[in-house]
Design a protein around this motif. Structure first.
Motif, PDB file in Angstrom:
ATOM      1  N   TYR A 175       0.839  -1.205   0.000  1.00 44.73           N
ATOM      2  CA  TYR A 175       0.000   0.000   0.000  1.00 44.73           C
ATOM      3  C   TYR A 175       0.877   1.259   0.000  1.00 44.73           C
ATOM      4  O   TYR A 175       0.627   2.199  -0.752  1.00 44.73           O
ATOM      5  CB  TYR A 175      -0.937   0.034   1.210  1.00 44.73           C
ATOM      6  CG  TYR A 175      -2.118  -0.897   1.118  1.00 44.73           C
ATOM      7  CD1 TYR A 175      -2.985  -0.867   0.033  1.00 44.73           C
ATOM      8  CD2 TYR A 175      -2.395  -1.794   2.134  1.00 44.73           C
ATOM      9  CE1 TYR A 175      -4.081  -1.715  -0.048  1.00 44.73           C
ATOM     10  CE2 TYR A 175      -3.490  -2.645   2.070  1.00 44.73           C
ATOM     11  CZ  TYR A 175      -4.336  -2.595   0.988  1.00 44.73           C
ATOM     12  OH  TYR A 175      -5.412  -3.423   0.919  1.00 44.73           O
ATOM     13  N   THR A 217       2.541   2.002  -3.316  1.00 46.31           N
ATOM     14  CA  THR A 217       1.642   2.405  -4.399  1.00 46.31           C
ATOM     15  C   THR A 217       0.931   3.736  -4.120  1.00 46.31           C
ATOM     16  O   THR A 217       0.120   4.173  -4.939  1.00 46.31           O
ATOM     17  CB  THR A 217       0.599   1.302  -4.694  1.00 46.31           C
ATOM     18  OG1 THR A 217      -0.129   1.004  -3.500  1.00 46.31           O
ATOM     19  CG2 THR A 217       1.278   0.049  -5.218  1.00 46.31           C
ATOM     20  N   LEU A 240       0.913   6.215  -6.958  1.00 48.58           N
ATOM     21  CA  LEU A 240      -0.066   5.997  -8.032  1.00 48.58           C
ATOM     22  C   LEU A 240      -1.364   6.741  -7.744  1.00 48.58           C
ATOM     23  O   LEU A 240      -2.022   7.231  -8.665  1.00 48.58           O
ATOM     24  CB  LEU A 240      -0.349   4.501  -8.205  1.00 48.58           C
ATOM     25  CG  LEU A 240       0.790   3.665  -8.762  1.00 48.58           C
ATOM     26  CD1 LEU A 240       0.398   2.190  -8.781  1.00 48.58           C
ATOM     27  CD2 LEU A 240       1.159   4.129 -10.157  1.00 48.58           C
ATOM     28  N   PRO A 294      -4.907   4.009 -11.774  1.00 44.41           N
ATOM     29  CA  PRO A 294      -3.911   2.975 -11.452  1.00 44.41           C
ATOM     30  C   PRO A 294      -3.760   2.753  -9.945  1.00 44.41           C
ATOM     31  O   PRO A 294      -3.534   1.625  -9.502  1.00 44.41           O
ATOM     32  CB  PRO A 294      -2.614   3.502 -12.053  1.00 44.41           C
ATOM     33  CG  PRO A 294      -3.060   4.412 -13.149  1.00 44.41           C
ATOM     34  CD  PRO A 294      -4.331   5.042 -12.646  1.00 44.41           C
ATOM     35  N   ALA A 330      -4.309  -0.821  -8.209  1.00 45.75           N
ATOM     36  CA  ALA A 330      -3.254  -1.414  -7.380  1.00 45.75           C
ATOM     37  C   ALA A 330      -3.781  -1.753  -5.993  1.00 45.75           C
ATOM     38  O   ALA A 330      -3.552  -2.865  -5.490  1.00 45.75           O
ATOM     39  CB  ALA A 330      -2.068  -0.463  -7.279  1.00 45.75           C
ATOM     40  N   TRP A 331      -4.504  -0.839  -5.371  1.00 46.40           N
ATOM     41  CA  TRP A 331      -5.002  -1.085  -4.018  1.00 46.40           C
ATOM     42  C   TRP A 331      -6.066  -2.176  -4.012  1.00 46.40           C
ATOM     43  O   TRP A 331      -6.170  -2.944  -3.060  1.00 46.40           O
ATOM     44  CB  TRP A 331      -5.510   0.207  -3.394  1.00 46.40           C
ATOM     45  CG  TRP A 331      -4.382   1.057  -2.877  1.00 46.40           C
ATOM     46  CD1 TRP A 331      -3.127   1.149  -3.403  1.00 46.40           C
ATOM     47  CD2 TRP A 331      -4.402   1.900  -1.744  1.00 46.40           C
ATOM     48  NE1 TRP A 331      -2.372   2.024  -2.666  1.00 46.40           N
ATOM     49  CE2 TRP A 331      -3.120   2.498  -1.641  1.00 46.40           C
ATOM     50  CE3 TRP A 331      -5.365   2.233  -0.815  1.00 46.40           C
ATOM     51  CZ2 TRP A 331      -2.790   3.395  -0.632  1.00 46.40           C
ATOM     52  CZ3 TRP A 331      -5.032   3.133   0.191  1.00 46.40           C
ATOM     53  CH2 TRP A 331      -3.750   3.702   0.280  1.00 46.40           C
ATOM     54  N   ILE A 354      -4.086  -5.440  -4.199  1.00 44.88           N
ATOM     55  CA  ILE A 354      -3.458  -5.710  -2.900  1.00 44.88           C
ATOM     56  C   ILE A 354      -4.510  -6.211  -1.914  1.00 44.88           C
ATOM     57  O   ILE A 354      -4.270  -7.176  -1.172  1.00 44.88           O
ATOM     58  CB  ILE A 354      -2.752  -4.442  -2.353  1.00 44.88           C
ATOM     59  CG1 ILE A 354      -1.602  -4.039  -3.269  1.00 44.88           C
ATOM     60  CG2 ILE A 354      -2.256  -4.671  -0.921  1.00 44.88           C
ATOM     61  CD1 ILE A 354      -1.098  -2.619  -3.024  1.00 44.88           C
TER      62      ILE A 354
END
Length: 125
Positions: free
Chosen positions: A81, A84, A87, A94, A98-99, A102
């Protein structure tokens, strides 16, 4: 005989702690995937602290692997986290993707671990 009873009580106590910890992890992970349902990071910190403090009680038992699993899951997810965050700051979509990934990985770790705990199985190192 007293040692057998003491071990059984210890195992039951550790398993109860495991259920509480996995539940707190699950609440945080599921809420991270549901828009508008963000659980407090405090729940995750409580579970993490419980795991770190009680980890020594599980040494030598099959449940030791669960403490390691949960601690590593929180650390790896937390690092992911943090890594990212740029981002989110630079590109919203994005960062959201990403989160989400994750969070899905974190939820997978919780489900896999909790399932093994319910079956009285150790987790891989």
């Amino acid at each position: 005989m007293d040692e057998v009873v003491a071990n059984a009580e210890r195992e039951a106590s550790l398993k109860t702690l495991g259920h509480v910890s996995y539940l707190l992890h699950a609440i945080v992970a599921v809420s991270a995937l549901l828009p508008g349902a963000q659980a407090s990071i405090g729940l995750l910190l409580i579970a993490f602290i419980i795991d770190v403090v009680k980890r020594g009680d599980a040494v030598g038992s099959w449940q030791e692997s669960h403490f390691r699993w949960r601690i590593r899951s929180v650390i790896f997810a937390g690092l992911a986290y943090l890594l990212t965050i740029p981002l989110w700051l630079l590109f919203l979509v994005p960062g959201w993707i990403a989160w989400t990934l994750i969070s899905i990985w974190f939820l997978y770790r919780i489900v896999r671990g909790w399932s093994a705990l319910n079956s009285n199985r150790a987790l891989p190192a």
